[in-house]
Write a protein that holds these residues in place. Structure first.
Motif, PDB file in Angstrom:
ATOM      1  N   ASN A 258      26.460  28.787   2.991  1.00  0.00           N
ATOM      2  CA  ASN A 258      27.564  28.650   2.034  1.00  0.00           C
ATOM      3  C   ASN A 258      28.926  28.812   2.684  1.00  0.00           C
ATOM      4  O   ASN A 258      29.915  29.095   2.006  1.00  0.00           O
ATOM      5  CB  ASN A 258      27.400  29.666   0.899  1.00  0.00           C
ATOM      6  N   ASP A 260      32.327  29.853   4.474  1.00  0.00           N
ATOM      7  CA  ASP A 260      33.218  31.020   4.524  1.00  0.00           C
ATOM      8  C   ASP A 260      32.940  32.033   3.428  1.00  0.00           C
ATOM      9  O   ASP A 260      33.190  33.231   3.608  1.00  0.00           O
ATOM     10  CB  ASP A 260      34.678  30.555   4.427  1.00  0.00           C
ATOM     11  N   GLN A 261      32.424  31.581   2.288  1.00  0.00           N
ATOM     12  CA  GLN A 261      32.134  32.515   1.205  1.00  0.00           C
ATOM     13  C   GLN A 261      31.139  33.583   1.664  1.00  0.00           C
ATOM     14  O   GLN A 261      31.338  34.780   1.437  1.00  0.00           O
ATOM     15  CB  GLN A 261      31.550  31.763   0.003  1.00  0.00           C
ATOM     16  N   ASP A 262      30.066  33.156   2.334  1.00  0.00           N
ATOM     17  CA  ASP A 262      29.081  34.117   2.814  1.00  0.00           C
ATOM     18  C   ASP A 262      29.577  34.865   4.040  1.00  0.00           C
ATOM     19  O   ASP A 262      29.245  36.039   4.232  1.00  0.00           O
ATOM     20  CB  ASP A 262      27.760  33.404   3.139  1.00  0.00           C
ATOM     21  N   LEU A 264      32.554  35.940   4.520  1.00  0.00           N
ATOM     22  CA  LEU A 264      33.360  37.055   4.015  1.00  0.00           C
ATOM     23  C   LEU A 264      32.465  38.161   3.463  1.00  0.00           C
ATOM     24  O   LEU A 264      32.759  39.353   3.624  1.00  0.00           O
ATOM     25  CB  LEU A 264      34.315  36.554   2.933  1.00  0.00           C
ATOM     26  N   ARG A 265      31.372  37.783   2.820  1.00  0.00           N
ATOM     27  CA  ARG A 265      30.429  38.775   2.308  1.00  0.00           C
ATOM     28  C   ARG A 265      29.805  39.579   3.454  1.00  0.00           C
ATOM     29  O   ARG A 265      29.689  40.801   3.387  1.00  0.00           O
ATOM     30  CB  ARG A 265      29.325  38.087   1.505  1.00  0.00           C
ATOM     31  N   ASP A 493      30.021  43.211  -2.869  1.00  0.00           N
ATOM     32  CA  ASP A 493      29.483  42.020  -3.507  1.00  0.00           C
ATOM     33  C   ASP A 493      28.011  41.827  -3.174  1.00  0.00           C
ATOM     34  O   ASP A 493      27.189  41.539  -4.047  1.00  0.00           O
ATOM     35  CB  ASP A 493      30.309  40.801  -3.064  1.00  0.00           C
TER      36      ASP A 493
END
Length: 556
Positions: A258, A260-262, A264-265, A493
């Motif tokens: 996914n 950059d979303q993942d 960052l997570r 998150d």
């Protein structure tokens, strides 16, 4: 020995794009190995692509001399397929081909071999189950890459055929032969890439890794929902680093499905759980770059917790590179790695059957939730023993001699069991077995409340972890854990993922109060809650074990 083999490879492609799935990489490596080392005189590739024999050889074997004669053809040319004696497909989808075989040339014309890469998708399990209601014969096989896969498939087929016998009367339907053959690696090539001191020095300088520092490596998809949650790994490395007093780096080499979303997570979880560890997220699509990490690393770590994983090729690659491995005691990992010899197997705890996991399977089967949410939520409530992982990593950090001895043992094991020539010969051996069964056959040979195929994953995959939580499982609070740990987790998150499965944060704090400094059973903890809250609290206990707040007594 069988002199011919047909391989059904619909795409006919031998160049994989970025972010490939492991099964596609494994299939191509297997096909190459069979052509080069299987001992076949001829290998015929059946595809839907218009590919010449010359292009086929170049794509498969490059400029390497020798190997089988390679030909191309069509699956629909069943007469030519029958001449090969055995047809291999890199998936377990054989039913439609068996019907084609029956219509065109008859059941006894040749044998079918399919390869099981994963058991987790319910739709795939349903497809495999059709083997007992299609013309699959005792001379057809589904190759199992680990004993856990073999056991799970035997159980599924027995349950499904038992249901059919009960539903329609008569004897149980036959199931395909389920031989055990592992996946393989090119051991000499990986060893050559790993044994490069100059590459080791260059990459460690690039990442500012000191000579006395330790580099721990993860390789593969950076997917918390289909591969492994990173939090237990971050926490274990942090604890090992604190215990050893050595600067530790953790390289996660792979790709985020996914984006950059993942990323960052993962970064947020790394900051929370491994504040003193230098965590590097690096692209794993460049194979030259991956080879550099085989040379530069000191320890390999992979704490998978997902039913999507059934074999796991990266620990075998790490052993071929001469790295000691720390991996979860999970499915294929416990088959490839011998605890205490090539590395350490870390205990795992699967969730209790019933409740949330049944509902998850039902929602996915009805199209209400995606497969990724289904397996990801299961994994969020599957635990790998953080404390034992930290101890294993710390032991390897403290002893270069132990790292060397385990690395050497790993290479020896790969040479003996997982090098491609060894594996390819096993495929040829199974082809011979199937031929003998087929030729000895007569000429005219043409339970439970839950769906056995799309049932409770925590029951279906109970053999993946080495222990499953029940009411007698004994739990205790890990030293230093307080309600602040719960509050931190509720703020991350990744930790809040699939929160509807389990109890609330305050209820988790109540669990800590109930346990206190005592060791208590799951049953004792649950009895302190109202009946309607006991299921979510039970899943909350799994979540707290996963995040290293609680420990369980092994074997209890």
């Amino acid at each position: 020995m069988a002199s011919r083999l047909a391989i059904y490879h619909p795409s006919g492609q031998f160049n994989l794009v970025n972010n490939p799935f492991g099964k596609d990489v494994a299939n191509l490596e297997l096909f190459r190995a069979l052509a080069a080392h299987g001992g076949f005189d001829q290998v015929s590739f059946l595809s839907q692509a218009n590919i010449s024999g010359a292009d086929l050889r170049k794509g498969l074997l490059g400029d390497a001399p020798g190997g089988a004669t390679l030909t191309t053809g069509s699956l629909l040319a069943q007469g030519a397929v029958a001449q090969s004696g055995t047809l291999l497909r890199g998936t377990p989808a054989l039913s439609d081909i068996s019907w084609l075989r029956r219509r065109a040339v008859g059941d006894r014309a040749y044998s079918l071999m399919g390869l099981v890469h994963t058991l987790a998708p319910p739709a795939l399990r349903a497809d495999m189950a059709t083997a007992v209601t299609s013309p699959i014969q005792p001379w057809d096989a589904l190759i199992c890459t680990s004993p856990s896969v073999q056991d799970a498939l035997n159980r599924m087929f027995d349950d499904w055929s038992g249901f059919l016998a009960d539903r329609f009367g008569g004897a149980k339907n036959p199931k395909p032969y389920l031989p055990l053959i592992p996946l393989g690696v090119d051991q000499p090539a990986i060893q050559a890439r790993a044994d490069r001191p100059e590459v080791r020095a260059k990459l460690r300088e690039e990442l500012a890794i000191g000579e006395a520092d330790i580099l721990v490596l993860w390789l593969g998809r950076l997917s918390f929902f289909e591969k492994a949650a990173p939090q237990p790994m971050f926490r274990a490395i942090e604890e090992a680093a604190q215990a050893s007093g050595v600067k530790v780096h953790f390289a996660m080499v792979g790709w985020f499905p996914n984006g950059d979303q993942d990323r960052l997570r993962y970064q947020a979880a790394a900051d929370a759980y491994a504040p003193s560890v230098a965590v590097h997220f690096l692209d794993g699509n460049d194979q030259g770059r991956v080879g550099s990490f085989w040379a530069a690393s000191d320890i390999f770590l992979s704490l998978v917790d997902n039913i999507q994983e059934t074999f796991g090729i990266t620990p075998v690659e790490a052993m071929a590179a001469g790295l000691p491995v720390v991996v979860s005691d999970w499915d294929g990992y416990r088959y490839t790695v011998q605890d205490g010899q090539q590395g350490f197997l870390i205990p795992t705890l699967g969730g209790p059957p019933g409740g949330a996991s049944v509902g998850a399977a039902e929602r996915h089967a009805l199209g209400m939730e995606s497969y990724q949410l289904y397996v990801g939520a299961l994994a969020q409530h599957t635990a790998v023993h953080v404390g034992r992982a930290a101890e294993a990593i710390a032991a390897l950090i403290a002893s270069p001699d132990l790292r060397r001895r385990m690395g050497e043992a790993g290479r020896k094991r790969v040479r003996e069991m997982f090098d491609w020539p060894v594996v390819a010969r096993q495929y040829a051996g199974v082809a011979d077995e199937l031929t003998a069964i087929r030729e000895a056959s007569p000429p005219d040979a043409t339970q439970g409340r839950l769906n056995p195929v799309k049932g409770d994953p925590n029951r279906d995959f109970a053999g993946f972890p080495n222990q499953v939580q029940d009411l007698e499982t004994l739990l205790h609070v890990r030293p230093g854990v307080t309600t602040a740990d719960v509050d931190r987790a509720m703020g991350l998150d990744l930790d809040r993922f699939a929160s509807s499965w389990r109890c609330t944060g305050p209820e988790c704090g109540q669990v800590l109060d109930i346990l206190g400094a005592q060791t208590r059973s799951v049953k004792e903890v649950l009895l302190a809650f109202p009946v309607e809250r006991r299921r979510p609290v039970q899943m909350g206990l799994m979540w707290m074990c996963k995040l290293g707040m609680l420990d369980w007594l092994e074997g209890a």
